[in-house]
Design a protein around this motif. Structure first.
Motif, PDB file in Angstrom:
ATOM      1  N   VAL A 155      10.556  39.624  78.850  1.00 34.99           N
ATOM      2  CA  VAL A 155       9.749  40.218  79.914  1.00 34.99           C
ATOM      3  C   VAL A 155      10.478  41.441  80.455  1.00 34.99           C
ATOM      4  O   VAL A 155      11.706  41.482  80.491  1.00 34.99           O
ATOM      5  N   ASN A 156       9.721  42.463  80.882  1.00 36.81           N
ATOM      6  CA  ASN A 156      10.343  43.702  81.343  1.00 36.81           C
ATOM      7  C   ASN A 156      11.258  43.505  82.543  1.00 36.81           C
ATOM      8  O   ASN A 156      12.306  44.128  82.664  1.00 36.81           O
ATOM      9  N   ALA A 157      10.854  42.656  83.488  1.00 35.25           N
ATOM     10  CA  ALA A 157      11.579  42.541  84.751  1.00 35.25           C
ATOM     11  C   ALA A 157      12.863  41.742  84.576  1.00 35.25           C
ATOM     12  O   ALA A 157      12.932  40.801  83.803  1.00 35.25           O
ATOM     13  N   GLY A 158      13.892  42.115  85.339  1.00 34.60           N
ATOM     14  CA  GLY A 158      15.061  41.284  85.499  1.00 34.60           C
ATOM     15  C   GLY A 158      16.092  41.367  84.387  1.00 34.60           C
ATOM     16  O   GLY A 158      15.926  42.045  83.374  1.00 34.60           O
ATOM     17  N   ASN A 159      17.192  40.655  84.605  1.00 35.13           N
ATOM     18  CA  ASN A 159      18.340  40.639  83.721  1.00 35.13           C
ATOM     19  C   ASN A 159      18.790  39.188  83.500  1.00 35.13           C
ATOM     20  O   ASN A 159      18.315  38.281  84.182  1.00 35.13           O
ATOM     21  N   CYS A 160      19.718  38.987  82.589  1.00 34.26           N
ATOM     22  CA  CYS A 160      20.156  37.617  82.308  1.00 34.26           C
ATOM     23  C   CYS A 160      21.074  37.082  83.397  1.00 34.26           C
ATOM     24  O   CYS A 160      20.739  36.126  84.091  1.00 34.26           O
ATOM     25  N   PHE A 161      22.259  37.678  83.541  1.00 32.65           N
ATOM     26  CA  PHE A 161      23.224  37.224  84.539  1.00 32.65           C
ATOM     27  C   PHE A 161      23.561  38.399  85.441  1.00 32.65           C
ATOM     28  O   PHE A 161      23.912  39.478  84.965  1.00 32.65           O
ATOM     29  N   LYS A 162      23.521  38.167  86.771  1.00 33.94           N
ATOM     30  CA  LYS A 162      23.583  39.313  87.685  1.00 33.94           C
ATOM     31  C   LYS A 162      24.326  38.977  88.970  1.00 33.94           C
ATOM     32  O   LYS A 162      24.119  37.914  89.565  1.00 33.94           O
ATOM     33  N   LEU A 163      25.179  39.911  89.397  1.00 30.72           N
ATOM     34  CA  LEU A 163      25.698  39.947  90.761  1.00 30.72           C
ATOM     35  C   LEU A 163      25.036  41.120  91.459  1.00 30.72           C
ATOM     36  O   LEU A 163      25.240  42.259  91.092  1.00 30.72           O
ATOM     37  N   GLY A 164      24.250  40.899  92.482  1.00 32.05           N
ATOM     38  CA  GLY A 164      23.399  41.876  93.141  1.00 32.05           C
ATOM     39  C   GLY A 164      21.974  41.455  92.876  1.00 32.05           C
ATOM     40  O   GLY A 164      21.767  40.336  92.419  1.00 32.05           O
ATOM     41  N   THR A 165      20.944  42.203  93.159  1.00 33.60           N
ATOM     42  CA  THR A 165      20.952  43.544  93.707  1.00 33.60           C
ATOM     43  C   THR A 165      21.335  43.524  95.191  1.00 33.60           C
ATOM     44  O   THR A 165      22.052  44.399  95.677  1.00 33.60           O
ATOM     45  N   ASP A 166      20.825  42.533  95.939  1.00 32.87           N
ATOM     46  CA  ASP A 166      21.241  42.430  97.331  1.00 32.87           C
ATOM     47  C   ASP A 166      22.725  42.181  97.384  1.00 32.87           C
ATOM     48  O   ASP A 166      23.232  41.214  96.801  1.00 32.87           O
ATOM     49  N   GLY A 167      23.461  43.044  98.084  1.00 30.33           N
ATOM     50  CA  GLY A 167      24.904  42.909  98.124  1.00 30.33           C
ATOM     51  C   GLY A 167      25.474  43.466  99.411  1.00 30.33           C
ATOM     52  O   GLY A 167      26.009  44.564  99.428  1.00 30.33           O
ATOM     53  N   LEU A 168      25.377  42.697 100.499  1.00 30.36           N
ATOM     54  CA  LEU A 168      25.893  43.153 101.786  1.00 30.36           C
ATOM     55  C   LEU A 168      27.289  42.633 102.085  1.00 30.36           C
ATOM     56  O   LEU A 168      28.063  43.286 102.766  1.00 30.36           O
TER      57      LEU A 168
END
Length: 451
Positions: free
Chosen positions: A258-271
């Motif tokens: 599917v176009n959206a998203g990634n497999c393993f991720k740190l973020g996108t929200d990152g405060l």
């Protein structure tokens, strides 16, 4: 050449506290549940939970299909869904079925506006286990939950599981399918143990992540099989609490092309922060146009001491995307700031069957550089096939960050910009098709060592 250094010692005391009381089983049938897949069993199941909470006992689901709206968990209890049982989320937009409830967090948290509905909800609970080899079906193909084009729809679509402000939570051995939004979300919670679960979000619409960990400490995720049409396993930080002391190992993450998203991720929200991660043994596949491994600090997050090793990547657009930038987002009481990314170590990563011509991209912004990145024993067979070398690579433009938005770039394996101290140790990069671009391009980079 600088010495690689990462040592992650993460104590895990994730076992749930045992109650001194004798463990008792509370069968939901004894409280009026029908288990016929037609009757709304919400009231009966909640009665069983209310009796069980604080007892150290078990609420049992067996031999049936249990249709229900939100279930509110208590402390010191187990929810057991055995192999003969299915919990189905009722397809209803009513407040009785899924009441909106804004989460209560210790710190101002950007997630307050999201995740307001859920099927199974642990709100500031302790010592809870969900297990049993059964299935939870969110029935997320309900028409009002399928429209995700309007802003703010995450708050109106129920997750399957949500824990907020909780401690000693174990989710094991169950299967979760067809969520209406994020499959499961854990927010400002500690000692989270997610083990041997299966997730299949279905090919529905975006925002249906597999696992979302938001500002949690002492997290273990292992032996999980995640099929998701958005981010597979995603760590987020919406507050100063951040994510800290995390182990993820031996998981399969399938992005379902599917176009959206990634497999393993740190973020996108990152405060807040992402500190002390040990990630190993991941099988990452079918990210289509996006990335297998993503590390992003967009909102001021401090990212430090991240080890990712022994992973296999197939049929993905891009292997690695790392971005330090400034989206100017914050929470009340905190000035917006630019974060940092440092001490990142990738080891023993293999990739083949890439679907796009993109290289891996590592980039900060002018004046804010990523620091100390090591790549050891990487072996990528890239797609290749580009016959020009004069590509102009954009700087981050403030929009939603994805590696695919940078395009092909002028390198076939790695494009690195605004980064200091990068090591390539015993790495091998090749292309399936002839490619005129060099394997590495660097802009405004201090000290690259190639061994």
């Amino acid at each position: 050449m600088k010495t690689c250094f990462l040592l992650i010692l993460i104590p895990f005391f994730l076992q749930c506290a045992t109650s001194e009381k004798q463990a008792i089983t509370y069968n939901v049938y004894d409280y009026g549940a029908k288990g016929d897949g037609i009757t709304n069993d919400q009231e009966a199941i909640q009665k069983a939970i209310d009796v069980c909470k604080d007892s150290g006992g078990t609420v049992l689901f067996s031999k049936g299909i249990f249709l229900t709206g939100q279930l509110l968990l208590g402390n010191n209890m187990t929810l057991k869904i055995d192999s003969t049982a299915v919990i189905k989320g009722i397809q209803s937009d009513s407040e009785t079925a899924y009441p909106h409830h804004m989460i209560e967090t210790k710190f101002p948290n950007r997630m307050l506006q999201d995740c307001q509905r859920r099927l199974i909800y642990g709100n500031h609970v302790r010592n809870v286990t969900i297990t049993g080899k059964g299935k939870i079906d969110g029935q997320g193909d309900y028409e009002p939950w399928m429209n995700v084009k309007e802003l703010g729809t995450e708050k109106d679509r129920p997750s399957i599981l949500a824990f907020v402000g909780s401690k000693n939570i174990t989710v094991s051995d169950i299967t979760m399918v067809d969520p209406a939004c994020w499959t499961q979300v854990y927010i400002e919670s500690d000692s989270i143990n997610i083990r041997n679960i299966k997730v299949h979000t279905g090919n529905l619409t975006p925002n249906r992540d597999g696992i979302d960990i938001v500002d949690c400490h002492k997290v273990l995720i292992e032996d999980c099989d995640i099929k998701s049409e958005d981010d597979g396993i995603c760590f987020k930080s919406g507050s100063e609490y951040g994510c800290k002391d995390v182990v993820v190992r031996n998981c399969i993450i399938d992005k379902l092309n599917v176009n959206a998203g990634n497999c393993f991720k740190l973020g996108t929200d990152g405060l807040g922060s992402f500190i002390n991660f040990e990630v190993s043994g991941l099988t990452l596949k079918n990210a289509y146009q996006n990335s297998a491994l993503v590390i992003e600090s967009m909102d001021g997050a401090v990212i430090d001491n991240i080890l990712i090793r022994d992973c296999e990547i197939t049929n993905s657009g891009q292997a690695i995307f790392m971005l330090l930038a400034d989206r100017k987002r914050t929470v009340p009481g905190r000035k917006s700031r630019i974060g940092s990314i440092s001490n990142i170590y990738f080891k023993n990563i293999r990739g083949k069957g890439f679907t796009q011509e993109y290289p891996s991209i590592i980039t900060g912004i002018s004046g804010h550089h990523i620091q100390n990145v090591t790549f050891e024993n990487l072996n990528f067979q890239l797609k290749g096939g580009i016959n020009t070398t004069n590509q102009t690579v954009m700087e981050y433009d403030g929009k939603y960050p994805e590696g695919s938005k940078f395009g092909n770039t002028n390198a076939h394996a790695f494009f690195i910009r605004h980064t200091d101290n990068v090591d390539f140790i015993n790495c091998k990069f090749s292309t399936e098709l002839p490619d005129s671009r060099p394997w590495l391009m660097q802009e405004n980079v201090r000290l690259v060592n190639i061994n």
